[in-house]
Design a protein around this motif. Structure first.
Motif, PDB file in Angstrom:
ATOM      1  N   ILE A  65     -77.182  89.792 111.459  1.00 49.53           N
ATOM      2  CA  ILE A  65     -77.476  90.563 112.922  1.00 49.53           C
ATOM      3  C   ILE A  65     -76.372  90.574 113.767  1.00 49.53           C
ATOM      4  O   ILE A  65     -76.284  91.544 114.412  1.00 49.53           O
ATOM      5  CB  ILE A  65     -78.625  89.770 113.429  1.00 49.53           C
ATOM      6  CG1 ILE A  65     -80.064  89.998 112.535  1.00 49.53           C
ATOM      7  CG2 ILE A  65     -79.317  90.531 114.686  1.00 49.53           C
ATOM      8  CD1 ILE A  65     -81.326  88.992 112.823  1.00 49.53           C
ATOM      9  N   ALA A  66     -75.912  89.258 113.881  1.00 48.75           N
ATOM     10  CA  ALA A  66     -74.910  89.332 114.909  1.00 48.75           C
ATOM     11  C   ALA A  66     -73.511  90.109 114.617  1.00 48.75           C
ATOM     12  O   ALA A  66     -72.991  90.888 115.464  1.00 48.75           O
ATOM     13  CB  ALA A  66     -74.031  87.853 115.334  1.00 48.75           C
ATOM     14  N   MET A  67     -73.439  90.256 113.180  1.00 52.74           N
ATOM     15  CA  MET A  67     -72.164  91.006 112.766  1.00 52.74           C
ATOM     16  C   MET A  67     -72.270  92.487 113.257  1.00 52.74           C
ATOM     17  O   MET A  67     -71.736  93.322 113.694  1.00 52.74           O
ATOM     18  CB  MET A  67     -72.027  90.911 111.352  1.00 52.74           C
ATOM     19  CG  MET A  67     -70.843  91.234 110.718  1.00 52.74           C
ATOM     20  SD  MET A  67     -70.669  90.047 109.364  1.00 52.74           S
ATOM     21  CE  MET A  67     -71.519  90.853 108.228  1.00 52.74           C
ATOM     22  N   GLY A  68     -73.672  93.118 112.821  1.00 48.37           N
ATOM     23  CA  GLY A  68     -73.900  94.442 112.952  1.00 48.37           C
ATOM     24  C   GLY A  68     -73.948  94.673 114.600  1.00 48.37           C
ATOM     25  O   GLY A  68     -73.429  95.847 114.981  1.00 48.37           O
ATOM     26  N   LEU A  69     -74.645  93.851 115.466  1.00 49.34           N
ATOM     27  CA  LEU A  69     -74.832  94.141 116.714  1.00 49.34           C
ATOM     28  C   LEU A  69     -73.202  94.190 117.358  1.00 49.34           C
ATOM     29  O   LEU A  69     -73.028  95.175 118.167  1.00 49.34           O
ATOM     30  CB  LEU A  69     -75.449  93.023 117.487  1.00 49.34           C
ATOM     31  CG  LEU A  69     -76.891  93.108 117.399  1.00 49.34           C
ATOM     32  CD1 LEU A  69     -77.537  91.877 118.057  1.00 49.34           C
ATOM     33  CD2 LEU A  69     -77.574  94.328 117.937  1.00 49.34           C
ATOM     34  N   ALA A 132     -63.784  91.135 120.046  1.00 51.26           N
ATOM     35  CA  ALA A 132     -62.633  91.557 119.164  1.00 51.26           C
ATOM     36  C   ALA A 132     -62.796  92.893 118.817  1.00 51.26           C
ATOM     37  O   ALA A 132     -61.775  93.654 118.526  1.00 51.26           O
ATOM     38  CB  ALA A 132     -62.942  90.722 117.960  1.00 51.26           C
ATOM     39  N   MET A 133     -64.181  93.474 118.273  1.00 49.58           N
ATOM     40  CA  MET A 133     -64.372  94.866 118.025  1.00 49.58           C
ATOM     41  C   MET A 133     -63.955  96.063 119.007  1.00 49.58           C
ATOM     42  O   MET A 133     -63.459  96.747 119.106  1.00 49.58           O
ATOM     43  CB  MET A 133     -65.724  94.807 117.589  1.00 49.58           C
ATOM     44  CG  MET A 133     -66.152  96.319 116.992  1.00 49.58           C
ATOM     45  SD  MET A 133     -65.203  96.210 115.440  1.00 49.58           S
ATOM     46  CE  MET A 133     -65.169  98.100 115.298  1.00 49.58           C
ATOM     47  N   LYS A 180     -62.894  92.953 110.585  1.00 56.74           N
ATOM     48  CA  LYS A 180     -62.717  91.652 109.770  1.00 56.74           C
ATOM     49  C   LYS A 180     -62.878  90.518 110.734  1.00 56.74           C
ATOM     50  O   LYS A 180     -63.593  89.544 110.433  1.00 56.74           O
ATOM     51  CB  LYS A 180     -61.289  91.869 109.198  1.00 56.74           C
ATOM     52  CG  LYS A 180     -61.526  92.307 107.811  1.00 56.74           C
ATOM     53  CD  LYS A 180     -60.217  92.233 107.170  1.00 56.74           C
ATOM     54  CE  LYS A 180     -59.183  93.555 107.519  1.00 56.74           C
ATOM     55  NZ  LYS A 180     -58.022  93.451 106.592  1.00 56.74           N
ATOM     56  N   LEU A 181     -62.119  90.736 112.084  1.00 57.28           N
ATOM     57  CA  LEU A 181     -62.430  89.702 112.922  1.00 57.28           C
ATOM     58  C   LEU A 181     -63.949  89.362 113.604  1.00 57.28           C
ATOM     59  O   LEU A 181     -64.288  88.480 113.414  1.00 57.28           O
ATOM     60  CB  LEU A 181     -61.487  89.845 114.149  1.00 57.28           C
ATOM     61  CG  LEU A 181     -60.007  89.720 114.007  1.00 57.28           C
ATOM     62  CD1 LEU A 181     -59.366  90.224 115.283  1.00 57.28           C
ATOM     63  CD2 LEU A 181     -59.868  88.367 113.684  1.00 57.28           C
ATOM     64  N   ALA A 182     -64.647  90.692 113.705  1.00 58.72           N
ATOM     65  CA  ALA A 182     -66.000  90.523 114.091  1.00 58.72           C
ATOM     66  C   ALA A 182     -66.786  89.713 113.084  1.00 58.72           C
ATOM     67  O   ALA A 182     -67.672  88.819 113.603  1.00 58.72           O
ATOM     68  CB  ALA A 182     -66.856  91.972 114.154  1.00 58.72           C
ATOM     69  N   VAL A 183     -66.523  89.821 111.624  1.00 62.12           N
ATOM     70  CA  VAL A 183     -67.052  89.085 110.600  1.00 62.12           C
ATOM     71  C   VAL A 183     -66.820  87.580 110.757  1.00 62.12           C
ATOM     72  O   VAL A 183     -67.729  86.724 110.790  1.00 62.12           O
ATOM     73  CB  VAL A 183     -66.691  89.540 109.301  1.00 62.12           C
ATOM     74  CG1 VAL A 183     -67.291  88.730 108.127  1.00 62.12           C
ATOM     75  CG2 VAL A 183     -67.101  91.003 109.162  1.00 62.12           C
ATOM     76  N   THR A 184     -65.517  87.159 110.961  1.00 62.34           N
ATOM     77  CA  THR A 184     -65.112  85.940 110.833  1.00 62.34           C
ATOM     78  C   THR A 184     -65.918  85.298 112.222  1.00 62.34           C
ATOM     79  O   THR A 184     -66.167  84.219 112.284  1.00 62.34           O
ATOM     80  CB  THR A 184     -63.573  85.624 111.336  1.00 62.34           C
ATOM     81  OG1 THR A 184     -63.085  86.659 110.134  1.00 62.34           O
ATOM     82  CG2 THR A 184     -63.269  84.452 110.962  1.00 62.34           C
ATOM     83  N   TYR A 185     -65.683  85.786 113.294  1.00 64.90           N
ATOM     84  CA  TYR A 185     -66.172  85.447 114.552  1.00 64.90           C
ATOM     85  C   TYR A 185     -67.588  85.378 114.531  1.00 64.90           C
ATOM     86  O   TYR A 185     -68.230  84.555 115.124  1.00 64.90           O
ATOM     87  CB  TYR A 185     -65.719  86.290 115.885  1.00 64.90           C
ATOM     88  CG  TYR A 185     -64.400  86.260 116.234  1.00 64.90           C
ATOM     89  CD1 TYR A 185     -63.711  84.997 115.785  1.00 64.90           C
ATOM     90  CD2 TYR A 185     -63.485  86.986 116.789  1.00 64.90           C
ATOM     91  CE1 TYR A 185     -62.305  84.711 115.956  1.00 64.90           C
ATOM     92  CE2 TYR A 185     -62.162  86.850 116.987  1.00 64.90           C
ATOM     93  CZ  TYR A 185     -61.679  85.585 116.720  1.00 64.90           C
ATOM     94  OH  TYR A 185     -60.342  85.576 116.880  1.00 64.90           O
ATOM     95  N   PHE A 232     -66.528  88.798 101.523  1.00 64.09           N
ATOM     96  CA  PHE A 232     -66.529  90.140 102.463  1.00 64.09           C
ATOM     97  C   PHE A 232     -65.493  90.879 103.066  1.00 64.09           C
ATOM     98  O   PHE A 232     -65.122  91.887 102.996  1.00 64.09           O
ATOM     99  CB  PHE A 232     -67.281  89.678 103.861  1.00 64.09           C
ATOM    100  CG  PHE A 232     -68.007  90.766 104.439  1.00 64.09           C
ATOM    101  CD1 PHE A 232     -69.422  91.021 104.358  1.00 64.09           C
ATOM    102  CD2 PHE A 232     -67.328  91.295 105.577  1.00 64.09           C
ATOM    103  CE1 PHE A 232     -69.693  92.055 104.938  1.00 64.09           C
ATOM    104  CE2 PHE A 232     -67.887  92.231 106.078  1.00 64.09           C
ATOM    105  CZ  PHE A 232     -69.289  92.702 105.977  1.00 64.09           C
ATOM    106  N   ASN A 233     -64.113  89.632 103.140  1.00 61.02           N
ATOM    107  CA  ASN A 233     -63.011  90.172 103.664  1.00 61.02           C
ATOM    108  C   ASN A 233     -62.352  91.178 102.445  1.00 61.02           C
ATOM    109  O   ASN A 233     -61.534  92.139 102.616  1.00 61.02           O
ATOM    110  CB  ASN A 233     -62.197  89.229 103.972  1.00 61.02           C
ATOM    111  CG  ASN A 233     -62.024  88.722 105.487  1.00 61.02           C
ATOM    112  OD1 ASN A 233     -62.232  89.542 106.389  1.00 61.02           O
ATOM    113  ND2 ASN A 233     -62.360  87.502 105.785  1.00 61.02           N
TER     114      ASN A 233
END
Lengths: 249, 249
Positions: A65-69, A132-133, A180-185, A232-233
């Motif tokens: 959810i955090a990633m999508g948002l 980051a995004m 990619k950064l958004a995923v990691t964060y 994912f990366n």
């Protein structure tokens, strides 16, 4: 495979082989690091037994959810800031300094505002990942070559067509690095939150295993989280490659 | 006039943030969020106290050590990998891979390897900072215009002269960007390291305050760290921009 790729493979295999050998011979105490094969075994056993399924589901859905948002919101906010330079000038110092702020200091406030459970974690991770995004979107839009936009004008593209055919593809490499950064964060946000104050989730289970000197569970869980992040990366990377090839790069 | 211009954005932002803080305080109440003025007063009071100083020194020392490791180590690794093409190609995907891992999951491992205390914080901070510095330095060294060293050779410069007059000025802007990002990430890493399992430092004070739900102290420390981070980042960013402008001219 290229020469560099081959050497890389050898280096990685040698590294893990060395760790494995040092662990198996007892040079590295199993109280510190367990052998890589034992980590894999622990992870497989844990997944097979299903004892962590609830925690996995909880953490991954929070991260998702955090990633999508943060990806959607960050992209949208990035576009807004790009089209409104005065707004951007105001927020620039904030954006530039954002990642040096201690986000986790605000975690207790989020708990008070949003209650216990997954919600404060999701909010924290979204706040952490979204910038980051935003930054990547801004860089991507900034770096679109003038020539391409002039070409769009020459072809009399409508605004939508210009965005879809010119601006987005031109900004794509930066958007992907933002992704990619958004995923990691998102992972960092959720798992660090679970480390500090939470009673369930993968972060909590890792901290719990650490507190109980249960290294097998701990390394199994850590490996699992890292594997998900890596997979994912790699997926994003593969998609990026394909896009680049389509454009003949 | 230019001073007014450059200061307008940050000032506007500060005012916006303070107003938002005050409004949030009105809405959430004293238990969730203390008002800006009392918090700042509390911060001032804390700074005056004797027991506060050792914590600040502890955090500062940990951060400085971590920063020294990430800057010196990162530039060293970057120069080596940038100078030797094959090793650069071998190492780059590995470094990028490590960079994009959620390193927070590795924190228990760092704790096991380095024990509780200063060295674990330093290691965790350096782990966050060293890779971006190395990546930026590597790219800077790799992208040095080939004609520059050739011009140096035709002027029969000694290696030291080549380094001083050609390589350092040519790579400095990019390297500095790396150092700036490394600074922020090292701070983040050190703070994260202090939040879990530490007995001294600002992070420890923060965790104690979280346990006691002492909102005023939480906010005061958060403000203190944020002020430091934003101030340091603005200075580094100003230098960074100046270097890049100099390079472009």
């Amino acid at each position: 495979m290229s020469k560099a790729g081959l050497i890389r493979l050898v280096v990685l295999v040698a590294f893990f082989g060395a760790v494995e050998a040092l662990c198996r011979t007892g040079v590295i105490s199993p109280k510190l690091v367990i052998a890589p094969t034992a980590m894999v075994e622990a992870m497989v056993n844990m997944l097979a037994s299903g004892e962590m399924n609830d925690d996995i589901r909880q953490t991954l859905s929070s991260v998702g959810i955090a990633m999508g948002l943060s990806i959607v919101g960050g992209f949208a906010l990035g576009c807004v800031l790009y089209w409104a330079p005065p707004l951007r000038r105001t927020f620039d110092p904030f954006l530039a300094a954002y990642y040096s702020l201690p986000h986790f200091a605000f975690y207790p406030l989020l708990i008070v505002i949003f209650g216990l459970g997954s919600l404060p974690l999701i909010v924290l991770a979204t706040l952490f990942a979204m910038v980051a995004m935003i930054l990547a979107t801004l860089t991507g839009l900034d770096r679109i070559p003038r020539v391409l936009i002039k070409t769009a004008r020459m072809q009399r593209l409508s605004l939508l067509a210009e965005i879809w055919h010119i601006r987005l593809p031109a900004a794509a490499p930066h958007l992907f690095s933002g992704l990619k950064l958004a995923v990691t964060y998102s992972f960092i946000g959720v798992i660090a939150g679970e480390f500090i104050v939470s009673t369930s989730g993968l972060g909590h289970q890792i901290a719990f295993a650490y507190d109980n000197f249960d290294n097998r569970t701990m390394y199994g869980l850590i490996l699992f989280v890292l594997c998900i992040a890596i997979v994912f990366n790699l997926l994003v990377f593969a998609y990026e490659r394909r896009l680049a090839r389509q454009r003949g790069l | 006039m230019t001073a007014v211009r450059t200061l307008r954005g940050p000032l506007l932002l500060t005012v916006t943030l303070l107003v938002a803080w005050q409004l949030l305080h009105q809405w959430a109440g004293d238990t969730a969020l203390t008002a800006p003025l009392p918090t700042l007063g509390h911060l001032w009071e804390m700074i005056g106290q004797k027991r506060f100083v050792p914590h600040v020194t502890e955090t500062g020392l940990a951060f400085l050590q971590a920063l020294a490791i990430s800057w010196i180590g990162g530039v060293g690794i970057g120069v080596l990998l940038g100078g030797h093409k094959l090793s650069g190609e071998v190492a780059e995907p590995i470094l990028v891979g490590i960079y994009s891992l959620p390193k927070i999951t590795l924190y228990p491992v760092i704790l096991l390897l380095f024990g509780l205390g200063m060295s674990a914080k330093v290691a965790f901070g350096a782990l966050h900072g060293i890779i971006p510095v190395a990546l930026f330095t590597m790219n800077a060294v790799r992208n040095v215009n080939r004609t520059y060293p050739r011009a140096g050779r035709s002027m029969r410069l000694s290696p030291a002269q080549t380094a001083w007059h050609i390589l350092i000025p040519a790579t400095l802007p990019e390297v500095f960007t790396g150092l700036r990002i490394g600074f922020s990430l090292t701070l983040l890493g050190t703070m994260l390291g202090e939040l879990f399992a530490s007995q001294r430092g600002l992070g420890f004070l923060l965790m104690t305050a979280i346990d006691l739900n002492d909102v005023q102290t939480i906010l005061a420390i958060a403000v203190l760290i944020s002020l430091f981070a934003v101030a340091a980042n603005s200075i580094l960013l100003a230098i960074d921009k100046r270097l890049h402008r100099g390079a472009a001219a």
